[in-house]
Structures are given as C-alpha cells and as structure tokens.
Design an enzyme around this catalytic site. Structure first.
Site, PDB file in Angstrom:
ATOM      1  N   HIS A 171       0.827  -1.209   0.000  1.00  0.00           N
ATOM      2  CA  HIS A 171       0.000   0.000   0.000  1.00  0.00           C
ATOM      3  C   HIS A 171       0.861   1.259   0.000  1.00  0.00           C
ATOM      4  O   HIS A 171       0.544   2.250  -0.679  1.00  0.00           O
ATOM      5  CB  HIS A 171      -0.924  -0.011   1.227  1.00  0.00           C
ATOM      6  CG  HIS A 171      -2.117  -0.895   1.063  1.00  0.00           C
ATOM      7  ND1 HIS A 171      -3.146  -0.623   0.187  1.00  0.00           N
ATOM      8  CD2 HIS A 171      -2.439  -2.076   1.657  1.00  0.00           C
ATOM      9  CE1 HIS A 171      -4.055  -1.571   0.252  1.00  0.00           C
ATOM     10  NE2 HIS A 171      -3.665  -2.474   1.137  1.00  0.00           N
ATOM     11  N   ARG A 214       1.233 -16.162 -19.503  1.00  0.00           N
ATOM     12  CA  ARG A 214       2.374 -15.270 -19.759  1.00  0.00           C
ATOM     13  C   ARG A 214       3.689 -15.916 -19.303  1.00  0.00           C
ATOM     14  O   ARG A 214       4.739 -15.669 -19.903  1.00  0.00           O
ATOM     15  CB  ARG A 214       2.158 -13.936 -19.056  1.00  0.00           C
ATOM     16  CG  ARG A 214       1.047 -13.105 -19.678  1.00  0.00           C
ATOM     17  CD  ARG A 214       0.884 -11.773 -18.983  1.00  0.00           C
ATOM     18  NE  ARG A 214      -0.231 -11.017 -19.539  1.00  0.00           N
ATOM     19  CZ  ARG A 214      -0.168 -10.279 -20.645  1.00  0.00           C
ATOM     20  NH1 ARG A 214       0.991 -10.189 -21.313  1.00  0.00           N
ATOM     21  NH2 ARG A 214      -1.231  -9.627 -21.092  1.00  0.00           N
ATOM     22  N   ASN A 215       3.614 -16.719 -18.256  1.00  0.00           N
ATOM     23  CA  ASN A 215       4.811 -17.447 -17.815  1.00  0.00           C
ATOM     24  C   ASN A 215       5.255 -18.440 -18.891  1.00  0.00           C
ATOM     25  O   ASN A 215       6.457 -18.599 -19.174  1.00  0.00           O
ATOM     26  CB  ASN A 215       4.515 -18.167 -16.495  1.00  0.00           C
ATOM     27  CG  ASN A 215       5.759 -18.751 -15.857  1.00  0.00           C
ATOM     28  OD1 ASN A 215       6.560 -18.042 -15.273  1.00  0.00           O
ATOM     29  ND2 ASN A 215       5.921 -20.060 -15.971  1.00  0.00           N
ATOM     30  N   TYR A 273       8.962 -18.146 -21.244  1.00  0.00           N
ATOM     31  CA  TYR A 273      10.047 -19.128 -21.292  1.00  0.00           C
ATOM     32  C   TYR A 273      10.041 -19.966 -22.571  1.00  0.00           C
ATOM     33  O   TYR A 273      10.859 -20.863 -22.720  1.00  0.00           O
ATOM     34  CB  TYR A 273       9.966 -20.049 -20.067  1.00  0.00           C
ATOM     35  CG  TYR A 273      10.203 -19.301 -18.782  1.00  0.00           C
ATOM     36  CD1 TYR A 273      11.471 -18.824 -18.468  1.00  0.00           C
ATOM     37  CD2 TYR A 273       9.156 -19.053 -17.901  1.00  0.00           C
ATOM     38  CE1 TYR A 273      11.677 -18.120 -17.298  1.00  0.00           C
ATOM     39  CE2 TYR A 273       9.364 -18.359 -16.731  1.00  0.00           C
ATOM     40  CZ  TYR A 273      10.632 -17.886 -16.432  1.00  0.00           C
ATOM     41  OH  TYR A 273      10.852 -17.191 -15.275  1.00  0.00           O
TER      42      TYR A 273
END
Length: 454
Positions: free
Chosen positions: A235, A350-351, A355
């Site tokens: 925060h 997206r991972n 790779y």
C-alpha cells in the site's frame, strides 16, 4: 503393524497373558509340591504307626499270608495299607511303590503329589524290623461341584478383562500422540491455528504438547507479521508510484520530441514503473487471498474468459513470433470470481510465453470431465528440474537452472495463480513434458465453492 496403538495393545496383551500363564503354572507347581500342614503330618504319622504295630504283630504271629489278607478292608473305597518288608512276594500298586522308594531314600514322611492317587508313606524305626516302611493309599477325594462355571469360562473371562485393560492402557498412551499428529498435519497444510490439548497423567507428553503449541503460536505470529508487513509495504508503494507516473507524463510533455535518447529513457522508466505497479498488484492480491477476504462470486462461462486471456497474451507473443493455440471441445460454466480466475490464467499463460523459444508454440487445452474442468497450458521451454516442480508455486521462488532472472519474472505470478485456483476448490500442478517443455495442469470442480488457501 505400523499403528502405534496396535503395537502398544499387542505388547500389553502379550505381557499380561504371559504373566498370567507363568503365574498359573508356578502356582500349580507350588501347590503340588507344598508341604502339608503340621496337624495333618502328626495325624498321618499316628495312623501309619498304629497300622505298622498291628501289621508287624500279624506278620510275626501268622506270616506273610495273613498280612496280605489283612491289608485291605471289605469296602473297596476304604483306606488301603501296605507294610514294606524286603523279599515280600506281593508288590504294592505302582503309586505306592514309587512313594515307598522315595520315603526310604529320604527317611521322611512323604506325601503323594498325584491328586488322582493320593497316598502317604513313612520309614520305620529298627524296632519294627523286618518291616522298613509303611504306606497308606487314601481314597480319592470326592469331586467338588464347580462354582461359577467350567475352567474354560474362567479363562475366557480373564482374557477379556486383560484385553480391556490393555486396550485402555494402549489408548491412554497413543491418543495424545494421535492428537499431536493430527495437529501437525493441520499446521503443515497451513492451518496455523492448530493446537493440541494437554494430556493428563504424563509429564513428558504434557511438555511435548506445550512445546508444540508454543511453536505453532510463534509460527502463526511470524506468518501474520509477514503478511501484514507485505500488505503495508504494498500500500505504501502505491502512492510514490502514482506520483512517479504523474512526473513521467510531465517530463514527456516538457521534453523535446527530437531528443530520442531522452525519449528512450522515459520509455524505460514507464516500462519499469508499469512492471512495479503489476508487482504491487500481485502482492496485494496474494495478501488478500491469504487473509481470507471473500471474493465476488458469479456464474460465468469459462471458454469466453479463456479466449479473452489468450487474446491479451498474443500481443506479447507476437513480438517473438510465438503462436498461442486454444483447443476446446466444450463451453463449461462454473461459479466463482471471473476476474481472479482470468488473472490466474493470465499469469500462467504469460509465464509459458516468457520461457518459450522464439517462433515456439504454446497450447491451451480445455476439457470437460465427469466432475471437473481440466485446463492444460503447454510450452516448449527448458522445463523445470524435477526436484523443484512443487517449489515454483511458492512466493518469490526462482528456478536457478533454465529460467534465469534475466526474464524479468518476479516469482509471484505462479504463487498468486495457485492461491486463486485453491480458493475456487481446484488443484494445480506442473509436469515436465517428455518432448520438452513444461505443462501446467489445472483442475476446477464444476460446482466451485470458495475455500481457504493452504
């Protein structure tokens, strides 16, 4: 026999049963070999001497024939006497003969240990010569009525009582350990509120329970402090990040457009600030799921959600000419938070793109099974060492082989995805493909209900 309770029960039962058996055998031997009380000895000696006087007088007056006729009375159950004179042609019964030999060897009053053929024998003084010993065969004692049932019934009752005692002893020792084991499993699953009750009557087990509760309290405090610190930092970072983005826009407006080096620097600052903003968002999401705050639940179709996720990821994949293919045979619907599920799928997808090699292929397969929905995301990357497959879902964990820091991964995306999937009652796991690459497999129940992430 792997159960501690069964091992304790078996050990106690064998010990008690063996002790009872040995006690019964020793008691029987001692009972058979015990010396008779003194009044009975005196009575037996007087009876034998009285008969010996009469028998010797008969022998001296009338010979062996008269003595043989006088040794038994008319009643078959009456007491039978026998005077031992060396060379006597009529032999005594076998039990009396053995008893006479024993009393001649010891010179003492001898009682038979045979309950079926009770008898007594005594050696005589020289005044009774030629007689050297006298024996008396007693009538068999009447069979006494058994009280309380036959012997096998007594043995059965004794075994049942022994088993009950052993059961209580084994339970009293194993129950605290079973409670400690259950609490340990709860703690390992992430339930840091697990505690054990203090057992009674055992100082060692009580101290063990106190140590476990103290350890669990410390771990719970550390985890709560870490999560609170993580939320507070996230925060607090939001405010300076927002000011940084405002300053970045002002710098763009005031910088000359022809200064390409400055523009590239500003673009780089914007990229890193976006990455930092995404990282903070993931940290806040991880903290929210860990704190158990409920998510908004709706009924939605999974296929359109998956299609939107793939369309968003293709923009990044096209820059490296990576194809993202969707293979779906059905359009299942489920209850849950579509926003958070899309976030989990986006992190995993997206991972996989990150790779995969250039011009590679990422496949997303959706299958409807009997009770759940299965989603598989397959890439053609370097994979993950087998020993680290379960660790990649931990926050901030990085694989050191094949997946380097240069990719820009923060180590939070898969951890957040795992928490979201578990929150929806599902499971997630990673498997190395035999053809190379990694497959992340997700299973979601058709009727999903929010659960506490472990």
């Amino acid at each position: 026999m792997h159960s501690l309770f069964l091992r304790l029960l078996f050990a106690f039962f064998i010990t008690v049963l063996g002790s009872l058996s040995i006690g019964a055998v020793l008691g029987q031997l001692l009972r058979n070999q015990a010396d008779p009380p003194e009044p009975l000895r005196r009575f037996a000696e007087q009876a034998l001497l009285r008969y010996a006087d009469e028998a010797v007088n008969v022998y001296r007056a009338k010979g062996l024939t008269a003595l043989a006729l006088a040794k038994a009375g008319p009643d078959p159950g009456a007491t039978s006497f026998y005077l031992w004179i060396p060379g006597r042609h009529d032999q005594p019964p076998a039990p009396l003969k053995e008893l006479l030999q024993r009393t001649l060897a010891t010179g003492q009053l001898t009682f038979s240990a045979d309950r079926l053929h009770p008898a007594i024998a005594m050696a005589l003084e020289p005044a009774y010569l030629p007689a050297t010993a006298v024996a008396m065969a007693l009538p068999r004692p009447p069979k006494m009525p058994q009280r309380g049932g036959p012997l096998w019934l007594h043995a059965l009752i004794l075994i049942c009582l022994s088993s009950l005692i052993c059961l209580l002893l084994a339970r009293s020792l194993s129950q605290p350990l079973l409670q400690l084991r259950s609490a340990t499993h709860q703690l390992a699953r992430g339930d840091f509120s697990a505690r054990v009750n203090y057992p009674r009557g055992s100082q060692e087990l009580t101290e063990l329970a106190m140590d476990f509760n103290h350890m669990a309290s410390k771990i719970e405090d550390l985890i709560q402090t870490q999560e609170q610190l993580q939320r507070d930092i996230s925060h607090e970072l939001r405010s300076p990040l927002a000011r940084l983005q405002v300053a970045l826009e002002l710098a763009r407006q005031r910088s000359p457009q022809q200064d390409t080096a400055l523009q590239r620097a500003l673009d780089r600052i914007e990229t890193e600030s976006c990455h930092l903003n995404e990282l903070i968002g993931q940290l806040l999401g991880l903290s929210r799921l860990a704190s158990g705050i409920p998510l908004e639940q709706t009924r939605f179709s999974l296929l359109p959600l998956l299609q939107r996720t793939i369309d968003d990821a293709r923009f990044e994949a096209q820059q490296r000419k990576i194809q993202v293919v969707l293979e779906a045979a059905s359009t299942p619907s489920l209850n849950g938070s579509s926003h958070w599920l899309q976030r989990a799928l986006d992190n995993i997808l997206r991972n996989a793109i990150r790779y995969s090699p250039n011009q590679g292929l990422v496949r997303v397969c959706l299958q409807l099974q009997q009770k759940n929905i299965q989603i598989e995301i397959l890439d053609e990357g370097p994979g993950v060492p087998e020993s680290e497959l379960e660790k990649i879902f931990r926050p901030f964990y990085r694989v050191t082989v094949g997946r380097e820091r240069s990719t820009g991964a923060s180590g939070i995306g898969l951890a957040l995805a795992q928490r979201i999937i578990v929150y929806h009652g599902g499971q997630i796991r990673a498997v190395n493909r035999s053809t190379g690459g990694l497959m992340v497999q997700i299973e979601l129940p058709l009727s999903t209900y929010p659960q506490n992430p472990s």
